[in-house]
Design a protein around this motif. Structure first.
Motif, PDB file in Angstrom:
ATOM      1  N   MET B   1       1.406   6.351 -60.806  1.00  0.00           N
ATOM      2  CA  MET B   1      -0.260   6.110 -60.376  1.00  0.00           C
ATOM      3  C   MET B   1      -0.816   7.612 -60.838  1.00  0.00           C
ATOM      4  N   LYS B   2      -2.086   7.462 -61.421  1.00  0.00           N
ATOM      5  CA  LYS B   2      -3.044   8.399 -62.023  1.00  0.00           C
ATOM      6  C   LYS B   2      -4.389   8.201 -60.959  1.00  0.00           C
ATOM      7  N   TYR B   3      -5.112   9.090 -61.222  1.00  0.00           N
ATOM      8  CA  TYR B   3      -6.531   9.027 -60.546  1.00  0.00           C
ATOM      9  C   TYR B   3      -7.543  10.028 -61.223  1.00  0.00           C
ATOM     10  N   SER B   4      -8.713   9.447 -61.199  1.00  0.00           N
ATOM     11  CA  SER B   4      -9.808  10.546 -61.589  1.00  0.00           C
ATOM     12  C   SER B   4     -10.605  10.411 -60.686  1.00  0.00           C
ATOM     13  N   THR B   5     -11.446  11.579 -60.528  1.00  0.00           N
ATOM     14  CA  THR B   5     -12.554  11.716 -59.544  1.00  0.00           C
ATOM     15  C   THR B   5     -13.848  11.646 -60.162  1.00  0.00           C
ATOM     16  N   PRO B  24       5.219  11.862 -54.370  1.00  0.00           N
ATOM     17  CA  PRO B  24       4.424  12.888 -54.605  1.00  0.00           C
ATOM     18  C   PRO B  24       3.138  12.730 -55.271  1.00  0.00           C
ATOM     19  N   GLU B  25       2.889  11.704 -56.156  1.00  0.00           N
ATOM     20  CA  GLU B  25       1.561  11.588 -56.793  1.00  0.00           C
ATOM     21  C   GLU B  25       0.516  11.123 -55.542  1.00  0.00           C
ATOM     22  N   SER B  26       1.128  10.151 -54.909  1.00  0.00           N
ATOM     23  CA  SER B  26       0.181   9.965 -53.708  1.00  0.00           C
ATOM     24  C   SER B  26      -0.133  10.922 -52.740  1.00  0.00           C
ATOM     25  N   ALA B  27       0.997  11.732 -52.394  1.00  0.00           N
ATOM     26  CA  ALA B  27       0.782  12.952 -51.401  1.00  0.00           C
ATOM     27  C   ALA B  27      -0.412  14.135 -52.257  1.00  0.00           C
ATOM     28  N   GLY B  49      -9.736  -1.167 -59.392  1.00  0.00           N
ATOM     29  CA  GLY B  49      -9.788  -1.819 -60.689  1.00  0.00           C
ATOM     30  C   GLY B  49      -8.805  -1.974 -61.520  1.00  0.00           C
ATOM     31  N   GLU B  50      -7.993  -0.715 -61.699  1.00  0.00           N
ATOM     32  CA  GLU B  50      -7.060  -0.499 -62.670  1.00  0.00           C
ATOM     33  C   GLU B  50      -5.698  -0.502 -61.975  1.00  0.00           C
ATOM     34  N   VAL B  51      -5.754  -0.760 -60.830  1.00  0.00           N
ATOM     35  CA  VAL B  51      -4.451  -0.410 -59.983  1.00  0.00           C
ATOM     36  C   VAL B  51      -3.564  -1.978 -60.421  1.00  0.00           C
ATOM     37  N   GLU B  52      -2.213  -1.731 -60.941  1.00  0.00           N
ATOM     38  CA  GLU B  52      -1.355  -2.739 -61.447  1.00  0.00           C
ATOM     39  C   GLU B  52      -0.864  -3.533 -60.115  1.00  0.00           C
ATOM     40  N   TRP B  53      -0.144  -2.359 -59.274  1.00  0.00           N
ATOM     41  CA  TRP B  53       0.476  -2.820 -58.349  1.00  0.00           C
ATOM     42  C   TRP B  53       0.651  -1.809 -57.169  1.00  0.00           C
ATOM     43  N   MET B  54       0.928  -2.426 -56.149  1.00  0.00           N
ATOM     44  CA  MET B  54       0.690  -1.698 -54.796  1.00  0.00           C
ATOM     45  C   MET B  54       1.968  -2.214 -53.990  1.00  0.00           C
ATOM     46  N   ASN B  55       2.790  -1.042 -53.588  1.00  0.00           N
ATOM     47  CA  ASN B  55       3.660  -1.468 -52.469  1.00  0.00           C
ATOM     48  C   ASN B  55       3.185  -1.199 -50.947  1.00  0.00           C
ATOM     49  N   SER B  56       4.198  -1.312 -50.063  1.00  0.00           N
ATOM     50  CA  SER B  56       3.695  -0.973 -48.585  1.00  0.00           C
ATOM     51  C   SER B  56       3.345   0.566 -48.511  1.00  0.00           C
ATOM     52  N   SER B  57       3.972   1.406 -49.318  1.00  0.00           N
ATOM     53  CA  SER B  57       3.652   2.683 -49.282  1.00  0.00           C
ATOM     54  C   SER B  57       2.304   2.913 -49.723  1.00  0.00           C
ATOM     55  N   GLY B  58       1.989   2.008 -50.823  1.00  0.00           N
ATOM     56  CA  GLY B  58       0.567   2.342 -51.535  1.00  0.00           C
ATOM     57  C   GLY B  58      -0.512   1.931 -50.410  1.00  0.00           C
TER      58      GLY B  58
END
Lengths: 507, 112
Positions: B1-5, B24-27, B49-58
């Motif tokens: 997972m990556k993110y930009s602000t 850790p990236e989520s945290a 829009g760019e999220v490929e996949w998400m599990n329950s922790s997501g």
């Protein structure tokens, strides 16, 4: 505060031997080996023999050479002076002692004694060759960039606590005498700690300090530190002994580190196995007889402990609670949350409220006790075998389905939000009338979201067609066949999810 | 997972990318979001829009982001959820909790 020993490292005694040594070459004398010094004594004794020979001869000749007699007496008195001889014997004893203790340490190190014993041995043995009042073994934790205390001797309880507290607050490399030794890799001798601003005072009475690095394969891993209540208490010889001992400490500490890691991982393993056993005991071992319904369920955790749950909870003679749930994440955290959910659901279900009231209560309880990012998705229902009704509510879980005799499918989607993430959630519930031949199938996303090597999903369609194919088998056999085919489908080394499936057949 | 602000019309837009599955990236992302909230940003958008996949922790991350924002009196909206994520929101009924928009612009406009 020189890093090396000051020149006046020896005691102030003025024995003949010392005079001799210093007269020969003051700078090299203190570094003269024990053998060299013995040789000098031998020469002195030879001189005595020579003098006595000449003295005897002169007496026989009837001459009284008073100069010769005086010279003989001076040399003889000094040569046999107790102190000088004793000093020599002390040296011999000390050398012997050091060799023996080093051998003992080596033997201890190669045996499987506990690390504390080994470090104690090192300090105890050191005491036999070097005179000190307190000692410490410190290690450098590279990850934290901090120093840690491994062993202290000669400290009062309060002083020990004080030092431990200082280190817990963080003693960095380069900080204090020990920290400087670890940073530079060089020994430090402080004949008077009161004059050294780096000195971290923790012990009453310390006046001088000697610290050497502990090296392992050329890398500084810590420091060995001696303190004395006298000024200028340590000699260059003490430095050499301490260095030898610190090399042994390096080996011991390395072994300790490996032992601790091994012990830690073994304990973890034991605890996880225990958690696995406890968790397995949460799942129904034997499916209850509930004719005319045939019940079965199975669960495969992806790691040793998992976050999936299924249950059959007998409520009355005619009512059976049926639950399937999936908690966030995997591993121990998920297992604990699952245990919490299960306990809460079982308690509430026995009170025989409506299904929607039970889920609301479970939600509030989980919301109060859980971390904000953790939640549970679950379906809970009550199967009434007298009236053939199944009343359920779905709290954000993958919808179970009913397959009728004609193969048509109906999704069980009525309910509300997943559990434990938000307070005061209301749930809807509904009741479906069951007909002979109906099959209810409950599952977790470990079934539908299993991936094969091409990256395609097992999917809900594959599950429904499999159920259609296996519909005439007993529930237990269906559950086994379905989980087998998910396992076969799944790429062996893929990230696997917990897998749970349960089936109710109206025979 | 990556993110930009980013910032759009005074509204913080976090664009998430890749697989959102906790760790850790989520945290780290959640800390970043907390910082924005503490700094007084009360209107937040998560661009999925760019999220490929998400599990329950997501999903847990989305929930804790929403909780953090709401606890400080703010609001967090979702934009550009893919079909996969939309179906996850539907199954878990989280669609009743999250406001979702098909574009970031629409989400921004909804704050006005």
């Amino acid at each position: 505060m020189t890093p090396l020993l000051p020149a006046s490292s020896n005691s102030t005694e003025t024995s003949l031997i010392h005079d001799l040594l210093h007269a020969e070459s003051p700078s090299s004398a203190s570094r003269a080996s024990f053998g060299d010094r013995l040789e000098l004594l031998g020469e002195r004794l030879h001189e005595l023999a020579d003098l006595s020979g000449r003295l005897v001869q002169s007496l026989r000749d009837g001459r009284t050479d008073t100069d010769l007699a005086d010279r003989f007496l001076t040399v003889w008195r000094e040569a046999v002076r107790g102190e000088a001889v004793l000093e020599l014997f002390r040296e011999v004893e000390r050398e012997r002692q050091e060799n023996q203790t080093l051998m003992e340490i080596s033997m201890k190190l190669s045996s499987s004694s506990a690390i504390e014993d080994v470090l104690h041995t090192i300090l105890d043995s050191l005491r036999q060759v070097v005179n000190f009042d307190a000692a410490g073994i410190f290690v450098y934790n590279r990850e934290m960039g901090q120093l840690e205390i491994d062993m202290l001797v000669g400290y009062e309880k309060s002083e020990r606590q004080k030092l431990h507290q200082k280190f817990q607050e963080g003693v960095k490399i380069g900080h204090g005498i020990v920290g400087t030794v670890i940073q530079t890799g060089q020994p430090i001798y402080d004949p008077d700690v009161r004059k050294d601003r780096r000195y971290i005072a923790a012990r009453e009475g310390t006046l001088s300090e000697l610290a050497v690095p502990i090296l392992l394969r050329g890398e500084v891993i810590g420091a060995l530190n001696l303190e004395a209540d006298r000024m200028d208490a340590f000699s260059e010889r003490d430095l050499r002994s301490l260095t030898t001992f610190s090399n042994h400490a390096g080996v011991a500490l390395e072994r300790a580190r490996a032992d601790r890691i091994r012990l830690h991982s073994r304990r973890m393993q034991e605890e996880i196995s225990l958690a696995r056993k406890i968790q397995a005991s949460f799942l129904p071992t034997k499916t209850p007889d509930f004719a005319p319904y045939d019940l079965a369920g199975t669960n495969f955790p992806s790691s040793e402990v998992g976050g999936d749950y299924f249950d059959f909870i007998p409520i009355t003679q005619t009512d059976m609670g049926v639950a399937v749930g999936d908690v966030t994440g995997h591993g121990v955290g998920a297992a604990l949350l699952m245990a919490n959910f299960r306990a809460c659901l079982r308690i509430e279900s026995r009170n025989n409220f409506t299904v929607r009231a039970i889920l609301s209560k479970v939600n509030d309880y989980l919301y109060e006790t859980n971390l904000p990012e953790s939640f549970v998705t679950a379906v809970y229902g009550v199967l009434d075998r007298q009236n053939h009704m199944f009343s359920y509510a779905n709290a954000g879980h993958n919808p179970p389905f009913r397959m009728r005799r004609d193969g048509s499918i109906e999704w069980l989607q009525v309910g509300g939000l997943l559990l434990g993430a938000f307070p005061n959630v209301d749930y809807e519930e509904t009741a479906i009338r069951l007909e002979p031949g109906d099959i209810l199938v409950f599952y977790t996303d470990g079934v539908t979201e299993a991936y094969d090597s091409a990256g395609s999903e097992f999917g809900i369609d594959r599950l429904t067609s499999l159920v259609r194919e296996l519909r005439d088998l007993p529930a237990g056999e269906m559950v086994r066949r379905i989980s087998d085919s998910v396992h076969q489908f799944q790429m062996v080394d893929s990230v696997q999810d917990d897998l749970t499936i349960s089936v109710i057949k109206y025979v | 997972m990556k993110y930009s602000t980013g910032l759009k019309d005074g509204i913080v837009v976090f664009a998430l990318k890749g697989k959102i599955m906790g760790g850790p990236e989520s945290a780290e992302f959640h800390d970043e979001l907390k910082k924005a909230v503490v700094a007084g940003q009360h209107k937040l958008i998560l661009d999925l829009g760019e999220v490929e996949w998400m599990n329950s922790s997501g999903l847990g991350l989305l929930i804790s982001a929403l909780t953090t924002t709401r606890n400080s009196g703010g609001e967090l909206k979702l934009a550009r959820a893919t079909d996969k994520i939309t179906s996850l929101l539907v199954i878990t009924k989280l669609n009743s909790v999250f406001e979702t928009h098909s574009t970031v612009d629409a989400a921004v406009a909804s704050f006005k």
